[in-house]
Design an enzyme around this catalytic site. Structure first.
Site, mmCIF file in Angstrom:
data_model
loop_
_atom_site.group_PDB
_atom_site.id
_atom_site.type_symbol
_atom_site.label_atom_id
_atom_site.label_comp_id
_atom_site.label_asym_id
_atom_site.label_seq_id
_atom_site.Cartn_x
_atom_site.Cartn_y
_atom_site.Cartn_z
ATOM 1 C CG ASP A 7 -1.502 1.226 1.408
ATOM 2 O OD1 ASP A 7 -2.367 1.683 0.821
ATOM 3 O OD2 ASP A 7 -1.848 1.724 2.564
ATOM 4 N NE ARG A 38 -5.220 8.088 5.224
ATOM 5 C CZ ARG A 38 -4.970 7.112 3.990
ATOM 6 N NH1 ARG A 38 -4.967 8.062 3.435
ATOM 7 N NH2 ARG A 38 -4.745 6.654 4.746
#
Length: 212
Positions: A7, A38
Site C-alpha cells: 500500500d 484523511r
C-alpha cells in the site's frame, strides 16, 4: 513468496506530512485538519465504492479536503485547496522505508494503491523507490478493500495470490487483502487494536524495518 505488494498512503508515504503546509495556511489547525481530511478521504472511497460512483482519487481527496475545511470552520478558496493538494505529490517517506527496500531482495516489488495515476506517478518518481510495478485502482474503477483491486495485482504480476505478500499499515486494507487470499503483513505503527472483520494478518510488525 515471489512478490511484495505495498500500500502507498500511510504505509510507505506519511499522509500527515501535509501538516506543515496546513499549519502555515491555518495556524493552530494543521493537525486537526490533516486528521479530518484523511478520515473523510477514506470514507468517501468506501461510500463511492458502495454507490458504484467511482471518481479518481485526486477528486476524492480534494472533496475531502474541502469538507474538512468547512467542518472546522476554516476559510478556503479553490487556489488554497490546490496549494494544499500539491503536498500529496511530495509526501515524505516513513524514515525506515529506504533502508527496508535496500534489504528486501529476490522478490518483485509493487505498489497497489487507491491513488490515481496523476497523484501516484509524481509521488513515486520523487521518492526514488525502486519498484517493478505501480498499480492504481483506477484500472478497475473501485476502491480497496474490494476484491477486484487485489485481483489486479495477481493479473499484472502474473503470480498466484498465494505467492504474493501484501503490506499495509491500514488495518482494514490488510484484512481486505487477507480475505482475498494474500499473505499479509500489517504494519501497525500506532499499536492499534485489530479490526473485527473475521481475519487475522499473517504477521504484525511495528515498522517496515521488521519486515525487511
Amino acid at each position: 513468496m515471489q512478490a511484495l505488494v505495498f500500500d502507498a498512503y500511510g504505509t510507505l508515504f506519511d499522509v500527515h506530512s501535509v501538516v506543515r503546509r496546513c499549519e502555515a495556511l491555518w495556524p493552530g489547525k494543521g493537525a486537526a485538519l490533516s486528521a479530518a481530511w484523511r478520515a473523510r478521504q477514506l470514507e468517501y472511497t468506501w461510500l463511492r465504492s458502495l454507490m458504484r460512483r467511482y471518481v479518481p482519487f485526486s477528486e476524492v481527496t480534494r472533496d475531502a479536503l474541502a469538507w474538512a475545511c468547512e467542518s472546522l470552520g476554516l476559510p478556503f478558496t479553490q487556489d488554497r485547496l490546490a496549494e494544499v493538494m500539491k503536498e500529496y505529490l511530495c509526501l515524505a517517506l516513513y524514515p525506515e522505508v529506504q533502508e527496508a527496500f535496500q534489504k528486501i531482495k529476490g522478490v518483485k516489488r509493487a505498489i497497489l494503491s487507491n491513488g490515481s495515476p496523476d497523484m501516484l506517478e509524481p509521488l513515486v518518481k520523487q521518492s526514488g523507490l525502486a519498484l517493478d510495478h505501480v498499480l492504481s485502482v483506477d484500472e478497475v474503477k473501485i476502491y480497496k478493500p474490494a476484491p477486484e483491486v487485489y485481483e489486479l495485482a495477481v493479473q499484472k504480476l502474473g503470480i498466484s495470490k498465494q505467492e504474493i505478500g501484501f503490506v499495509s499499515s491500514n488495518g482494514w486494507d490488510a484484512l481486505g487483502a487477507k480475505s482475498f487470499g494474500f499473505q499479509v503483513f500489517w504494519v501497525n505503527r500506532a499499536g492499534a487494536p485489530l479490526d473485527r472483520l473475521g481475519f487475522v494478518p499473517d504477521r504484525t510488525v511495528r515498522s517496515l524495518a521488521e519486515l525487511a
